[in-house]
Motif scaffolding. Structure first.
Motif, mmCIF file in Angstrom:
data_model
loop_
_atom_site.group_PDB
_atom_site.id
_atom_site.type_symbol
_atom_site.label_atom_id
_atom_site.label_comp_id
_atom_site.label_asym_id
_atom_site.label_seq_id
_atom_site.Cartn_x
_atom_site.Cartn_y
_atom_site.Cartn_z
ATOM 1 N N LYS A 199 44.120 85.143 26.227
ATOM 2 C CA LYS A 199 44.073 85.904 27.472
ATOM 3 C C LYS A 199 43.518 87.312 27.276
ATOM 4 O O LYS A 199 43.343 88.049 28.241
ATOM 5 C CB LYS A 199 45.465 85.978 28.095
ATOM 6 N N LYS A 200 43.240 87.663 26.038
ATOM 7 C CA LYS A 200 42.625 88.965 25.752
ATOM 8 C C LYS A 200 41.114 88.855 25.593
ATOM 9 O O LYS A 200 40.433 89.869 25.444
ATOM 10 C CB LYS A 200 43.249 89.564 24.484
ATOM 11 N N ARG A 254 39.682 84.398 29.365
ATOM 12 C CA ARG A 254 41.029 84.679 29.868
ATOM 13 C C ARG A 254 41.223 84.215 31.312
ATOM 14 O O ARG A 254 42.333 83.876 31.720
ATOM 15 C CB ARG A 254 41.319 86.174 29.762
ATOM 16 N N SER A 286 44.265 81.862 32.463
ATOM 17 C CA SER A 286 45.154 82.325 33.534
ATOM 18 C C SER A 286 45.228 81.309 34.663
ATOM 19 O O SER A 286 46.287 81.090 35.252
ATOM 20 C CB SER A 286 44.666 83.681 34.072
#
Length: 317
Positions: free
Chosen positions: A54-55, A60, A64
């Motif tokens: 997610k970084k 990401r 998500s």
């Protein structure tokens, strides 16, 4: 607390209620027919591998989306069960309502927040315009013209779909709860006291909304498809399917960007197309619906605070 330091909260509308999510928890509040409010709580699981993904920009967004789909479906199922229990007077009526509610749940996933069946819906709304645009080849043979026509068909289908499902009574109420969710978030982010009056005075539109994200996939897709061939037709179809993750990833970054620049006079207009679509996917909520949204948000804040303080959370389910 400054706006930069404020934690970021998100949410979604469910059947007769609202779900809000924070760093550690997600909470849904649902209004039952006896006017009582019931809660459903789901703690967020910490997965180091997922957190690392997610970084990574562009990736990401897909991560998500998958997470929100899994979490959102559980909250939506809870609210649907509450709706089914309230709407049945006997076994036969309950069987009928269960079938109807199941169909409506699918509609909600696509039309309101796009989490339950987003990938299927995205595939459907991606391929149908391809074939429709291909029918116009004798009139619009050029590459750019075909991509623009395809995007136009996609936008028209999206608007028609949302408008049609919004005509059903249940979906209309969900759209009202969607508006209540946005109003609560906007009120919180503005630093105002979370009262029904202050929430009602807040906007029902928000830059981070999933409706904006869906519209951005149409816009972003237009530019991405300019870079790939449209002939032969089978290759065009394959390209569209393979590029779905690319379009989703870029669209997520665009959504985040429009939210970051929303207070800059000129750049704020970048998010306006998404806000315009929300005029269809949100409706003005009643005070009772705002009360449910506030109950959900306050419960989330309570659980988040207890977790941050290292206390064991006593959960109402």
């Amino acid at each position: 607390m400054s706006e930069v330091q404020k934690p970021v909260y998100g949410g979604q509308a469910v059947v007769e209620g609202v779900m809000f999510g924070g760093k550690h928890h997600t909470v849904t509040a649902v209004r039952r027919k006896d006017s009582s409010i019931v809660y459903y709580h789901l703690p967020r699981e910490s997965k180091p591998a997922v957190n690392r993904l997610k970084k990574i920009p562009f990736l990401r967004g897909i991560v998500s989306l998958i997470q929100s789909s899994a979490t959102g479906s559980k909250h939506l199922n809870f609210s649907t069960e509450q709706y089914e229990e309230e709407g049945s007077e006997n076994k036969e009526e309950k069987k009928t309502e269960t079938k109807e509610s199941s169909k409506l749940s699918v509609w909600l996933g696509v039309a309101v927040i796009g989490v339950l069946s987003f990938l299927f819906g995205k595939l459907l709304f991606t391929l149908i315009p391809v074939f429709l645009a291909a029918l116009t080849r004798p009139i619009f043979p050029g590459h750019m013209a075909q991509v623009l026509i395809e995007s136009l068909f996609k936008l028209i289908l999206l608007l028609i779909y949302i408008y049609v499902v919004s005509m059903t009574p249940l979906i209309k109420r969900v759209f009202q709860y969607h508006g209540a969710e946005h109003k609560v978030i906007n009120c919180f982010e503005s630093g105002k006291e979370l009262t029904v009056a202050n929430v009602q005075a807040s906007s029902r539109l928000h830059y981070r909304c999933g409706s904006s994200f869906i519209l951005f996939t149409v816009i972003v897709g237009t530019f991405v498809y300019m870079l790939v061939p449209i002939d032969p037709l089978w290759l065009r179809v394959v390209d569209r399917v393979l590029l779905i993750p690319v379009v989703l990833g870029i669209s997520f970054e665009v959504l985040q960007l429009t939210n970051k620049v929303r207070d800059i006079p000129v750049l704020r207009y970048l998010g306006y197309p998404g806000l315009w679509l929300q005029l269809l996917t949100t409706k003005a909520p009643s005070d009772d619906q705002v009360e449910v949204a506030l109950a959900s948000f306050h419960e989330l804040l309570r659980l988040e605070k207890r977790t941050e303080e290292g206390l064991e959370t006593d959960v109402i389910v």
